[in-house]
Motif scaffolding. Sequence first.
Motif, PDB file in Angstrom:
ATOM      1  N   ALA A  22       0.748  -1.247   0.001  1.00 46.84           N
ATOM      2  CA  ALA A  22      -0.040   0.151   0.111  1.00 46.84           C
ATOM      3  C   ALA A  22       0.914   1.379   0.059  1.00 46.84           C
ATOM      4  O   ALA A  22       0.613   2.176  -0.639  1.00 46.84           O
ATOM      5  N   HIS A  23       2.023   1.145   0.605  1.00 44.71           N
ATOM      6  CA  HIS A  23       2.821   2.202   0.639  1.00 44.71           C
ATOM      7  C   HIS A  23       3.761   2.592  -0.498  1.00 44.71           C
ATOM      8  O   HIS A  23       4.127   3.760  -0.822  1.00 44.71           O
ATOM      9  N   LEU A  24       4.237   1.750  -0.972  1.00 46.10           N
ATOM     10  CA  LEU A  24       5.192   1.795  -2.289  1.00 46.10           C
ATOM     11  C   LEU A  24       4.923   1.295  -3.406  1.00 46.10           C
ATOM     12  O   LEU A  24       5.428   1.878  -4.548  1.00 46.10           O
ATOM     13  N   ARG A  25       3.792   0.360  -3.789  1.00 50.89           N
ATOM     14  CA  ARG A  25       3.363  -0.177  -4.859  1.00 50.89           C
ATOM     15  C   ARG A  25       3.079   1.230  -5.752  1.00 50.89           C
ATOM     16  O   ARG A  25       3.169   1.120  -6.989  1.00 50.89           O
ATOM     17  N   PRO A  26       2.222   2.148  -5.203  1.00 51.87           N
ATOM     18  CA  PRO A  26       1.882   3.174  -6.131  1.00 51.87           C
ATOM     19  C   PRO A  26       3.056   4.200  -6.764  1.00 51.87           C
ATOM     20  O   PRO A  26       2.592   4.510  -7.736  1.00 51.87           O
TER      21      PRO A  26
END
Length: 246
Positions: A155-159
């Motif tokens: 949720a924190h890094l994939r975007p």
Amino acid sequence: MKLGQTTLKRITAFGAVAFVLTLLWVQAAWAGEVIDRIVATVNGRIILQSDWDDALCFEALLNRRSLSEFTSDERRAVLDRLIDQELLREQMKAADFQHASAADAASQVAEARARYPQAASAAGWQSLLRRYHLTEQDLATHLQQQIDLTRLVDAHLRPAVQIDSKTVEAYYRDKFVPQLRRSGAKEVPMSDVSSKIREVLTQEKVSELLVSWLQTLRSEGEVRLPGASSSSPGGSSSTERGDQSR
């Protein structure tokens, strides 16, 4: 102001219990028994030796290894991962993601059990868990936490990860096709595997970003290792700080 008889009895009883508990603790200490000890603190939160031992048992079971196989460096790496997990757990408060359910954890428990043929029977499964000093609930709790941390990282890094078509093409040409040829497998069109390649590249990039994120969290926080060395027992005190002047 006078105390009532009931109040006096409660105070006396509480004092007696506290005295007995203290006496038992002192006796255990004199007998050389280890109650537990702090091996690390992460921004003031304590990691105990028992937490380290539990994490080691958990990783050993998942990786089909005996506890005696772990080297001192590998044991220390388990503690490092515990510290990283604690740093990440602090980030959950402000994160928006779907937490793992009991069903998610149960599915992972079933997968872990399937790795051991001797665990096909209930008796065999319980015997295996005892060998690793775990209960099925312990295993489910560890796995549920692991799923949560994975979802937090995604949720924190994939975007922030963007994989373009040229990168996918380069991976297909330079890595995927040569691997197929070495294995003797039939080549497949890039269109059939492009989504899988994109996911592989995305995971690799997320892993790179995670290393950087954890370094930042450590530099901004405070990690103390008062009772940890390269092996579980003993060790000297050390501190990792983001700002040495604090």
